[in-house]
Structure formats: structure tokens, C-alpha cells
Design a protein around this motif. Structure first.
Motif, PDB file in Angstrom:
ATOM      1  N   TYR A 212       1.250  -8.358  10.347  1.00 26.15           N
ATOM      2  CA  TYR A 212      -0.031  -9.061  10.316  1.00 26.15           C
ATOM      3  C   TYR A 212      -0.974  -8.525  11.401  1.00 26.15           C
ATOM      4  O   TYR A 212      -2.170  -8.332  11.159  1.00 26.15           O
ATOM      5  N   GLU A 213      -0.411  -8.290  12.583  1.00 24.18           N
ATOM      6  CA  GLU A 213      -1.207  -7.804  13.711  1.00 24.18           C
ATOM      7  C   GLU A 213      -1.796  -6.425  13.418  1.00 24.18           C
ATOM      8  O   GLU A 213      -2.991  -6.185  13.619  1.00 24.18           O
ATOM      9  N   ASP A 214      -0.960  -5.522  12.923  1.00 22.45           N
ATOM     10  CA  ASP A 214      -1.419  -4.154  12.648  1.00 22.45           C
ATOM     11  C   ASP A 214      -2.470  -4.120  11.539  1.00 22.45           C
ATOM     12  O   ASP A 214      -3.473  -3.400  11.640  1.00 22.45           O
ATOM     13  N   LEU A 215      -2.242  -4.879  10.469  1.00 20.24           N
ATOM     14  CA  LEU A 215      -3.189  -4.879   9.349  1.00 20.24           C
ATOM     15  C   LEU A 215      -4.529  -5.475   9.766  1.00 20.24           C
ATOM     16  O   LEU A 215      -5.591  -4.965   9.390  1.00 20.24           O
TER      17      LEU A 215
ATOM     18  N   SER B  13      -1.147   3.633   2.771  1.00 23.37           N
ATOM     19  CA  SER B  13      -0.946   2.795   1.588  1.00 23.37           C
ATOM     20  C   SER B  13      -1.772   1.516   1.670  1.00 23.37           C
ATOM     21  O   SER B  13      -2.415   1.111   0.697  1.00 23.37           O
ATOM     22  N   ALA B  14      -1.764   0.880   2.837  1.00 21.53           N
ATOM     23  CA  ALA B  14      -2.514  -0.361   3.000  1.00 21.53           C
ATOM     24  C   ALA B  14      -4.015  -0.127   2.849  1.00 21.53           C
ATOM     25  O   ALA B  14      -4.725  -0.906   2.195  1.00 21.53           O
ATOM     26  N   LEU B  15      -4.505   0.943   3.449  1.00 19.33           N
ATOM     27  CA  LEU B  15      -5.935   1.243   3.373  1.00 19.33           C
ATOM     28  C   LEU B  15      -6.352   1.602   1.944  1.00 19.33           C
ATOM     29  O   LEU B  15      -7.428   1.189   1.483  1.00 19.33           O
ATOM     30  N   LEU B  16      -5.527   2.353   1.234  1.00 16.17           N
ATOM     31  CA  LEU B  16      -5.842   2.687  -0.155  1.00 16.17           C
ATOM     32  C   LEU B  16      -5.908   1.434  -1.005  1.00 16.17           C
ATOM     33  O   LEU B  16      -6.824   1.260  -1.815  1.00 16.17           O
ATOM     34  N   ASN B  17      -4.933   0.549  -0.847  1.00 19.41           N
ATOM     35  CA  ASN B  17      -4.943  -0.697  -1.608  1.00 19.41           C
ATOM     36  C   ASN B  17      -6.180  -1.523  -1.293  1.00 19.41           C
ATOM     37  O   ASN B  17      -6.842  -2.056  -2.186  1.00 19.41           O
ATOM     38  N   SER B  18      -6.508  -1.615  -0.001  1.00 14.12           N
ATOM     39  CA  SER B  18      -7.669  -2.388   0.421  1.00 14.12           C
ATOM     40  C   SER B  18      -8.964  -1.796  -0.122  1.00 14.12           C
ATOM     41  O   SER B  18      -9.834  -2.508  -0.646  1.00 14.12           O
ATOM     42  N   ASP B  19      -9.091  -0.469  -0.010  1.00 16.35           N
ATOM     43  CA  ASP B  19     -10.312   0.202  -0.478  1.00 16.35           C
ATOM     44  C   ASP B  19     -10.465   0.089  -1.993  1.00 16.35           C
ATOM     45  O   ASP B  19     -11.559  -0.157  -2.504  1.00 16.35           O
TER      46      ASP B  19
ATOM     47  N   TRP C   4      -5.798  -5.492  12.734  1.00 10.24           N
ATOM     48  CA  TRP C   4      -6.462  -4.522  13.612  1.00 10.24           C
ATOM     49  C   TRP C   4      -7.109  -3.405  12.793  1.00 10.24           C
ATOM     50  O   TRP C   4      -8.192  -2.919  13.147  1.00 10.24           O
ATOM     51  N   LEU C   5      -6.473  -3.010  11.701  1.00  9.60           N
ATOM     52  CA  LEU C   5      -7.039  -1.972  10.832  1.00  9.60           C
ATOM     53  C   LEU C   5      -8.263  -2.469  10.055  1.00  9.60           C
ATOM     54  O   LEU C   5      -8.958  -1.681   9.423  1.00  9.60           O
ATOM     55  N   GLY C   6      -8.507  -3.772  10.116  1.00  7.45           N
ATOM     56  CA  GLY C   6      -9.654  -4.339   9.395  1.00  7.45           C
ATOM     57  C   GLY C   6      -9.344  -4.720   7.963  1.00  7.45           C
ATOM     58  O   GLY C   6     -10.261  -4.858   7.146  1.00  7.45           O
ATOM     59  N   ILE C   7      -8.068  -4.893   7.661  1.00  8.04           N
ATOM     60  CA  ILE C   7      -7.652  -5.228   6.295  1.00  8.04           C
ATOM     61  C   ILE C   7      -7.490  -6.732   6.167  1.00  8.04           C
ATOM     62  O   ILE C   7      -6.856  -7.383   6.997  1.00  8.04           O
ATOM     63  N   ASP C   8      -8.061  -7.272   5.109  1.00  7.58           N
ATOM     64  CA  ASP C   8      -7.943  -8.697   4.825  1.00  7.58           C
ATOM     65  C   ASP C   8      -7.200  -8.860   3.509  1.00  7.58           C
ATOM     66  O   ASP C   8      -7.266  -7.993   2.641  1.00  7.58           O
ATOM     67  N   TRP C   9      -6.514  -9.957   3.357  1.00 10.58           N
ATOM     68  CA  TRP C   9      -5.734 -10.190   2.150  1.00 10.58           C
ATOM     69  C   TRP C   9      -5.792 -11.666   1.773  1.00 10.58           C
ATOM     70  O   TRP C   9      -6.076 -12.540   2.584  1.00 10.58           O
ATOM     71  N   GLN C  10      -5.502 -11.908   0.497  1.00  8.73           N
ATOM     72  CA  GLN C  10      -5.535 -13.275  -0.008  1.00  8.73           C
ATOM     73  C   GLN C  10      -4.340 -14.054   0.532  1.00  8.73           C
ATOM     74  O   GLN C  10      -3.224 -13.540   0.584  1.00  8.73           O
TER      75      GLN C  10
ATOM     76  N   LEU D 170      -6.747  -8.251  -3.035  1.00 15.85           N
ATOM     77  CA  LEU D 170      -5.628  -7.616  -2.350  1.00 15.85           C
ATOM     78  C   LEU D 170      -4.649  -8.694  -1.901  1.00 15.85           C
ATOM     79  O   LEU D 170      -5.018  -9.637  -1.202  1.00 15.85           O
ATOM     80  N   LEU D 171      -3.388  -8.533  -2.315  1.00 15.33           N
ATOM     81  CA  LEU D 171      -2.325  -9.440  -1.904  1.00 15.33           C
ATOM     82  C   LEU D 171      -1.458  -8.744  -0.860  1.00 15.33           C
ATOM     83  O   LEU D 171      -1.352  -7.525  -0.846  1.00 15.33           O
ATOM     84  N   LEU D 172      -0.831  -9.544  -0.020  1.00 14.21           N
ATOM     85  CA  LEU D 172       0.164  -9.035   0.925  1.00 14.21           C
ATOM     86  C   LEU D 172       1.486  -9.711   0.580  1.00 14.21           C
ATOM     87  O   LEU D 172       1.552 -10.942   0.477  1.00 14.21           O
ATOM     88  N   ARG D 173       2.495  -8.901   0.363  1.00 13.79           N
ATOM     89  CA  ARG D 173       3.826  -9.426   0.041  1.00 13.79           C
ATOM     90  C   ARG D 173       4.809  -8.923   1.085  1.00 13.79           C
ATOM     91  O   ARG D 173       4.848  -7.724   1.389  1.00 13.79           O
ATOM     92  N   ILE D 174       5.593  -9.819   1.635  1.00 17.32           N
ATOM     93  CA  ILE D 174       6.600  -9.462   2.621  1.00 17.32           C
ATOM     94  C   ILE D 174       7.942  -9.318   1.904  1.00 17.32           C
ATOM     95  O   ILE D 174       8.506 -10.295   1.423  1.00 17.32           O
ATOM     96  N   GLU D 175       8.441  -8.085   1.831  1.00 17.23           N
ATOM     97  CA  GLU D 175       9.675  -7.816   1.107  1.00 17.23           C
ATOM     98  C   GLU D 175      10.852  -7.876   2.079  1.00 17.23           C
ATOM     99  O   GLU D 175      11.284  -6.866   2.635  1.00 17.23           O
TER     100      GLU D 175
END
Length: 293
Positions: free
Chosen positions: A64-67, A28-34, A69-75, A43-48
Motif C-alpha cells: 500500500y505504501e509503495d503504490l 505492472s502497477a503503472l501499466l494497469n493504472s494508466d 507513493w507511486l501515485g496509484i489509486d485503486w478502488q 483499477l482494483l488491488l488484489r492481495i494474493e
């Protein structure tokens, strides 16, 4: 709906910090990022983290650590739901003023007992798309006086949407635009299947249904990309958007990552956790290959 000709695309990844991320979250994170990158969007990151009992700062730090590492950046900054309970209370108050919610006092055990009694007698209790029994109509049918007296007694309660009144108010011509891995195009919404959903309860100032539509509107989200397990729930979100006068994003429900038995992954599946896979020596490229992204 949003004027998509004027607004640049805004996507969001919205995990709950009640466990470490797994391969399903990675997809899901990679699809949103791509998709954000491909459309020159944000791309926003929301903590629910509405569930304060299960969500922890340690799990949030793990997200935050996992994202990263995956190379995902967010606003930045990240929106944390626990910092915005007042936004959800305001939305709930609007629905109260419209006469579309009611206090519900039955406990989970009482509901289960009612369902069992009905089924023993040969009846079939209606259930929502997730298989949970619909809430009985006892509290919906109480007089204002009865409800007020129960509220004064200090008995615990939740606020539920009166689905019948809500649909009457919003109209039945509800739909959303879908571009996901299953049905596509204009999807007719049938929120009635969900019965009188919870909007707020004593141990959580807002439900997922209410907070997600409020957050998406306040964050100007134009594209909601999430798992297919939430496809049916979109009907409730479309209804709430209509009732509250909120814009409707485009929706994309993607396939789920499942285990060897065909069940979707959960945060208890440690072997599929991003942290565990990283410690086993896998790379971000390996994760992409595993999830087919």
C-alpha cells in the motif's frame, strides 16, 4: 467471453505480500493504472496471500505504501485471497463433481526420484513450460477404492486436475485474445503442456491457477495486464474458465524488467526495491523513467 460493449473496463494489480515491491511490480502497477485511466475504467488491488507461511501483514502494508507513493489509486475495498477460501473450495467442488480432479499423494522428493531414475535410464521426462517435470500418472490411474483408502490413512495429498479428462470435457478449441508485447491477436491455448496441475494442497486451500480465475470472474475483471512470465500459464486459466463457465478477460502480457544478467527481478533484489529506491532519493517520475512507462 465478457460483453465488453456493456461493461466498463476493469483492471487489477495482484501482488503477493511475501516481499517488498520491485521495479517489475512498478511497471505492472503503472501499466494497469494508466490503462484504466485511459479507458475510463476501474483499477482494483488484489492481495494474493494464499501462501500464509510467507505472506505477512508487514509486506502487505508495504504494498500500500509503495503504490500510494507511486501515485496509484485503486478502488476499495481490497480483495484479500485469504478472506475468500470458500470461493475456491466451491470451484474445486464443482470440478470434483465433474470427475476432473484426483487426490495426488506423491511428495516432491518422490517425484524428483522418479524423474532422476527415468533420466539415468536414458529417458527424457516431460517438463512444463517453466521447466518443472510433469507429475507422474500413478495417482491418476489409481482406483477409487485405492484413493479412498489412502485418504482415510491421513496421508497428505493435493488435488490435481486430470488434464486429459479436462481437455476432453472442454474441447481443444481453446484460445484467448492477446494485446501484449509479444504475440498478439488470437492465441491458441495448449494447457496439456502443463500436465496435471495442482488446484489445492494441504498447506494452501487453492493454487494460483484456480484462485486467479475465480477472483477475476468474481471481481468482473475485463483486462488482465501482467508480466510475460505468465503468458504460457494463460492456457491453464483459459481451460479452467471454460470448465467452470467463467467469463474470459482480455489479456496483455508485458515485457519483464531484468537485472544485469538478463534474469527477471525477484523480491530478493533489494537494490531494485521501490522502498530502497525511494530512500535513495528517487521520485515517482524517476521510477517511470527506469521502467520505461
Amino acid at each position: 467471453m465478457l460483453d465488453r460493449q456493456r461493461q466498463s473496463p476493469v483492471y487489477r494489480f495482484a501482488p503477493s505480500p511475501n516481499g517488498r515491491l520491485h521495479l517489475g511490480h512498478a511497471l505492472s502497477a503503472l501499466l494497469n493504472s494508466d490503462m484504466a485511466a485511459q479507458t475510463r475504467g476501474t483499477l482494483l488491488l488484489r492481495i494474493e496471500d494464499i501462501d500464509l507461511a510467507r505472506c505477512t501483514p508487514a509486506f502487505e502494508a508495504g504494498i500500500y505504501e509503495d503504490l500510494a507513493w507511486l501515485g496509484i489509486d485503486w478502488q476499495k475495498p481490497v480483495r484479500r485471497q485469504s478472506d475468500h477460501f470458500s470461493d475456491y473450495r466451491q470451484a474445486l467442488e464443482r470440478l470434483k463433481e465433474m470427475g476432473l480432479v484426483y487426490p495426488a499423494f506423491m511428495t516432491r522428493g518422490e517425484v524428483q526420484a522418479r524423474v532422476k531414475q527415468s533420466e539415468i535410464a536414458g529417458g527424457r521426462w516431460p517438463r512444463d513450460p517453466d521447466g518443472s517435470p510433469l507429475y507422474p500418472q500413478d495417482d491418476r490411474q489409481r482406483s477409487e477404492y485405492e484413493s479412498a483408502e489412502l485418504l482415510k490413512s491421513g496421508r497428505r495429498y493435493a488435488w490435481r486436475l486430470d488434464m486429459e479428462k479436462a481437455i476432453e470435457h472442454a474441447g481443444r478449441d481453446l484460445s484467448w485474445m492477446e494485446s501484449g508485447d509479444g504475440e498478439r491477436g488470437i492465441i491458441l491455448a495448449d494447457p496439456e503442456k502443463w500436465g496435471d496441475v495442482i488446484l489445492s494442497r494441504s498447506d494452501a486451500p487453492s493454487s494460483y491457477h484456480l484462485s486467479v480465475v475465480v477472483d477475476d470472474a468474481l471481481q468482473n475483471v475485463t483486462h488482465v495486464v501482467r508480466g510475460a512470465d505468465l503468458f504460457q500459464a494463460t492456457a491453464v486459466h483459459v481451460l479452467l474458465q471454460k470448465l467452470l463457465g467463467l467469463p474470459q478477460p482480455l489479456y496483455h502480457h508485458h515485457r519483464l524488467i531484468t537485472d544485469a544478467t538478463g534474469r527477471k527481478l525477484s523480491k530478493s533484489d533489494g537494490d531494485a526495491g521501490i522502498e530502497a529506491l525511494r530512500h535513495r532519493g528517487l521520485s515517482p517520475a524517476d521510477i517511470r523513467r527506469l521502467v520505461g512507462c
